[in-house]
Design a protein around this motif. Structure first.
Motif, short mmCIF file in Angstrom:
data_model
loop_
_atom_site.label_atom_id
_atom_site.label_comp_id
_atom_site.label_asym_id
_atom_site.label_seq_id
_atom_site.Cartn_x
_atom_site.Cartn_y
_atom_site.Cartn_z
N TRP A 141 -17.10 0.03 -54.37
CA TRP A 141 -17.63 -0.47 -55.65
C TRP A 141 -16.58 -0.34 -56.75
CZ3 TRP A 141 -23.32 -1.15 -55.99
CH2 TRP A 141 -23.70 -1.77 -57.19
N GLU A 142 -15.93 0.80 -56.84
CA GLU A 142 -14.90 1.01 -57.85
C GLU A 142 -13.72 0.07 -57.61
OE1 GLU A 142 -13.24 2.56 -61.24
OE2 GLU A 142 -15.25 2.81 -60.43
N GLU A 143 -13.40 -0.20 -56.37
CA GLU A 143 -12.31 -1.13 -56.07
C GLU A 143 -12.62 -2.53 -56.58
OE1 GLU A 143 -10.27 -3.17 -52.10
OE2 GLU A 143 -11.36 -1.28 -51.92
N VAL A 144 -13.85 -2.99 -56.39
CA VAL A 144 -14.23 -4.31 -56.88
C VAL A 144 -14.18 -4.37 -58.40
CG1 VAL A 144 -16.14 -5.96 -56.99
CG2 VAL A 144 -15.63 -4.82 -54.84
N VAL A 145 -14.67 -3.33 -59.06
CA VAL A 145 -14.69 -3.33 -60.52
C VAL A 145 -13.28 -3.31 -61.09
CG1 VAL A 145 -15.42 -2.01 -62.54
CG2 VAL A 145 -16.97 -2.25 -60.60
N GLN A 146 -12.40 -2.50 -60.52
CA GLN A 146 -11.05 -2.37 -61.07
C GLN A 146 -10.18 -3.58 -60.78
OE1 GLN A 146 -9.92 -0.02 -63.06
NE2 GLN A 146 -11.87 1.12 -63.01
N PHE A 147 -10.22 -4.08 -59.54
CA PHE A 147 -9.32 -5.16 -59.15
C PHE A 147 -9.82 -6.53 -59.56
CE2 PHE A 147 -7.66 -2.50 -55.34
CZ PHE A 147 -7.04 -1.65 -56.23
N GLY A 148 -11.14 -6.71 -59.64
CA GLY A 148 -11.67 -8.03 -59.91
C GLY A 148 -12.23 -8.26 -61.27
N TYR A 149 -12.56 -7.18 -62.01
CA TYR A 149 -13.24 -7.35 -63.30
C TYR A 149 -12.65 -6.46 -64.38
CZ TYR A 149 -16.56 -9.79 -60.34
OH TYR A 149 -17.14 -10.66 -59.44
N HIS A 150 -11.36 -6.13 -64.27
CA HIS A 150 -10.61 -5.41 -65.30
C HIS A 150 -11.24 -4.06 -65.64
CE1 HIS A 150 -8.40 -9.16 -65.99
NE2 HIS A 150 -9.57 -9.77 -65.98
N GLY A 151 -11.97 -3.45 -64.69
CA GLY A 151 -12.55 -2.14 -64.91
C GLY A 151 -13.82 -2.13 -65.72
N VAL A 152 -14.39 -3.31 -66.05
CA VAL A 152 -15.61 -3.38 -66.87
C VAL A 152 -16.80 -3.54 -65.92
CG1 VAL A 152 -16.81 -4.61 -68.71
CG2 VAL A 152 -14.30 -4.44 -68.72
N GLU A 153 -17.69 -2.55 -65.92
CA GLU A 153 -18.82 -2.53 -64.99
C GLU A 153 -19.78 -3.67 -65.24
OE1 GLU A 153 -20.63 -0.45 -61.74
OE2 GLU A 153 -18.99 0.37 -62.91
N TYR A 185 -24.59 -0.42 -63.86
CA TYR A 185 -24.52 -1.87 -64.05
C TYR A 185 -25.68 -2.38 -64.90
CZ TYR A 185 -24.81 -6.83 -63.02
OH TYR A 185 -24.90 -8.19 -63.14
N LEU A 186 -26.89 -1.90 -64.62
CA LEU A 186 -28.04 -2.35 -65.39
C LEU A 186 -27.95 -1.91 -66.85
CD1 LEU A 186 -30.89 -1.66 -62.81
CD2 LEU A 186 -29.93 -3.88 -63.46
N ALA A 187 -27.35 -0.75 -67.08
CA ALA A 187 -27.17 -0.30 -68.46
C ALA A 187 -26.06 -1.06 -69.17
CB ALA A 187 -26.87 1.20 -68.47
N ILE A 233 -31.58 -7.79 -57.88
CA ILE A 233 -30.96 -6.47 -58.08
C ILE A 233 -32.04 -5.42 -58.35
CG2 ILE A 233 -29.46 -5.15 -59.62
CD1 ILE A 233 -27.80 -7.69 -59.96
N LEU A 234 -33.03 -5.76 -59.17
CA LEU A 234 -34.11 -4.81 -59.44
C LEU A 234 -34.91 -4.51 -58.18
CD1 LEU A 234 -35.46 -6.09 -62.89
CD2 LEU A 234 -33.99 -4.13 -62.44
N GLU A 235 -35.08 -5.52 -57.33
CA GLU A 235 -35.78 -5.29 -56.08
C GLU A 235 -35.01 -4.32 -55.18
OE1 GLU A 235 -37.24 -7.83 -52.14
OE2 GLU A 235 -36.46 -8.85 -53.92
N LEU A 236 -33.70 -4.52 -55.07
CA LEU A 236 -32.90 -3.59 -54.28
C LEU A 236 -32.95 -2.18 -54.87
CD1 LEU A 236 -29.74 -5.79 -53.53
CD2 LEU A 236 -31.42 -4.99 -51.88
#
Length: 454
Positions: A141-153, A185-187, A233-236
C-alpha cells in the motif's frame, strides 16, 4: 506603477531583448528535456498490453518484469530540486493509471497463490520471500502511494484502493494494517459532490473550472461511477475488514453514521451485517457443540477402555485362581507335599529331615512307633506323571501367551534345525560326529569293565 513597467524602464531595449530571448530559450530547453525524459502515453499502453498478454499466458516472472518499469521511479533522473522523479505511471491518464496498478496487483495476487516450491522455482527464494513479505505485511500500500501518487493518501484512485484492500484481505497476516489504511484514505478523501448545478457553473467560468478540477482530483467521487466505487470501499471496510478484526459494534455504528450511504443502502448494509453476525454465532455454536461432542465421545472411549481392562484383569485373576486351585487339588490328591520354593528353604527342609531321621535312627525303634507308608500304585504314578505333564504344558502356554516372542523364537529354531538337517552334507557330518562320540563311549565303557573285572 506595475511591476512589469518599472522593470522594463530600468533596462535598455537591447538588454531587454537579450533577456527575453535568454528566458525563452531556457524555457524551451527545459520543456524539451522534460518531454524527452517522460515516456509517452502510447509507450505505457504498449507496455501494459505486453504485460497483460504475458499474465494471461501464466508467464508471471516475465509479466512482473515488464510492468515494473512503469511503476518504479527512475533513480538516475532527478528534477531541479534534486528529488527523485516519480514513476512513469504517475503522469499517465487516470484510466491508464488504474489499469497499470490493477494489473500489477493482480500479478502479485497470482504470485502469492502459487505453491512455495513453484514460487521459488519461478522467482528464486530471495525474491519470492521479498514479494510475499511485501504483500503480507501491507507494505504494498505504501509503495503504491509513494510511487504512483506522490505520497498523498487521498489522491489514490478508488479502484486502486479496492484492489489493494482486496489483496490485503486475501493475503495479509493481520487486517489491522488494512483497517488503518482504509481509515486514512476515507479521512483524506473529501465527501463526494454530486451537485450538477455547481458542475455546470464550474464549466462556464475558467477559474471555477480549474478549482473544480483540483477538487475533483482530490475527492475522486464527483461522478456516479466514483460514488459506486466509494460504496464498494465502504462495503469492504465495514463488512469484511472490521469483521475480521471482530469490531461488529463499530461497523454497525459506522454504517449508521455514514453520509455516503442513502437509506436503502444503509438498510442493506445493516441487514447484511446482521446476517453475517448471525452466521458467525451459529458457526461458533456448532463448533462448541462439536467440540463438546468430541470430548464426550473421548470420555466414553476412556471409560469403555477402563471397563474392558478391569474385566480382562478380573478374568485373568479368576483364571489364575482356578489354575492354582486345580494344581493344589492335584498335589493333595496324589500325596505331593508343598516343598519350599527357595534353595535355602529346601536345604533347611533337607537338613531338618536328615536330622529327624538321624534322631529317629538313634532312638531304639519299637514296632509300635513304626509307620507303614503304602507305596503308590502304578495307576497313581501314571496319573501323577500325566498331571505333571499337563502342568508343564499349561505353564508353557501361559509363558508363550505372556511373551509370544519366545514361541516365535522356538518355531524359528525348529524350522532352522529342520532346514539344517535337510541338507545331506550336514546330516553326514552329524552322523560322523555321533559315531565318533559313540565309539569313544564304548571304549570308555569297555575300559571300565576291564578295570572292574581286574
Amino acid at each position: 506603477m506595475s511591476f512589469d513597467g518599472s522593470y522594463s524602464a530600468t533596462l535598455s531595449p537591447a538588454a531587454s531583448e537579450t533577456f527575453g530571448s535568454h528566458v525563452l530559450s531556457n524555457s524551451i530547453t527545459s520543456l524539451t528535456s522534460s518531454s524527452a525524459s517522460r515516456p509517452s502515453s502510447s509507450s505505457i499502453s504498449k507496455t501494459y498490453r505486453q504485460a497483460s498478454q504475458l499474465f494471461l499466458t501464466r508467464r508471471l516472472p516475465e509479466a512482473l518484469s515488464t510492468v515494473l518499469p512503469l511503476i518504479t521511479p527512475s533513480t538516475e533522473s532527478s528534477n531541479v530540486n534534486g528529488l527523485t522523479e516519480p514513476a512513469p505511471v504517475a503522469r499517465a491518464s487516470r484510466s491508464t493509471r488504474i489499469k497499470v496498478w490493477s494489473l500489477y496487483l493482480t500479478i502479485l495476487n497470482a504470485i502469492l497463490e502459487l505453491d512455495a516450491d513453484e514460487g521459488k522455482d519461478a522467482f528464486g527464494s530471495q525474491e519470492w520471500r521479498t514479494i510475499c513479505k511485501k504483500v503480507r505485511d501491507g507494505d504494498i500500500w505504501e509503495e503504491v502511494v509513494q510511487f504512483g501518487y506522490h505520497g498523498v493518501e487521498g489522491e489514490v484512485d478508488s479502484d486502486v484502493v479496492i484492489n489493494l484492500a482486496t489483496l490485503l484481505l486475501a493475503h495479509a497476516k493481520s487486517q489491522t494494517i488494512n483497517q488503518k489504511r482504509l481509515e486514512n484514505y476515507l479521512a483524506a478523501s473529501s465527501t463526494p459532490n454530486l451537485d450538477i448545478s455547481k458542475q455546470l457553473e464550474a464549466t462556464r467560468s475558467p477559474r471555477l473550472a480549474s478549482r473544480h478540477r483540483k477538487t475533483h482530483s482530490k475527492s475522486g467521487a464527483d461522478t456516479p461511477r466514483d460514488l459506486n466505487a466509494r460504496v464498494k470501499i465502504l462495503e469492504l471496510y465495514t463488512l469484511h475488514v472490521l469483521l475480521r478484526n471482530n469490531e461488529w459494534d463499530y461497523a454497525r455504528e459506522f454504517i449508521s453514521s455514514s453520509a455516503v450511504l442513502d437509506e436503502e443502502r444503509r438498510d442493506a448494509f445493516l441487514q447484511a451485517l446482521q446476517s453475517l453476525q448471525d452466521e458467525q454465532l451459529e458457526s461458533e455454536r456448532k463448533e462448541r457443540e462439536e467440540k463438546q461432542r468430541q470430548e464426550e465421545k473421548l470420555q466414553k472411549d476412556i471409560e469403555e477402555a477402563r471397563r474392558l481392562r478391569a474385566e480382562n484383569e478380573a478374568r485373568e485373576r479368576r483364571r489364575l485362581n482356578e489354575e492354582r486351585a486345580k494344581r493344589e487339588g492335584t498335589e493333595v490328591d496324589y500325596g505331593i507335599e508343598n516343598t519350599p520354593s527357595t534353595p535355602k528353604a529346601r536345604n533347611k527342609a533337607r537338613s531338618g529331615s536328615n536330622g529327624s531321621a538321624l534322631s529317629r535312627s538313634s532312638k531304639p525303634s519299637s514296632p509300635k512307633e513304626k509307620k507303614v507308608v503304602a507305596r503308590p500304585s502304578l495307576t497313581a504314578r501314571a496319573a501323577m506323571i500325566l498331571s505333571n505333564l499337563r502342568n508343564i504344558i499349561e505353564q508353557m502356554s501361559a509363558t508363550f501367551k505372556a511373551n509370544p516372542i519366545l514361541l516365535m523364537r522356538l518355531l524359528a529354531f525348529i524350522i532352522g534345525v529342520i532346514f539344517m538337517f535337510g541338507k545331506r552334507s550336514i546330516r553326514e557330518r552329524v552322523r560322523q560326529i555321533l559315531g565318533t562320540g559313540w565309539n569313544k563311549v564304548k571304549a570308555t565303557a569297555g575300559m571300565g569293565v576291564k578295570v572292574s573285572y581286574i
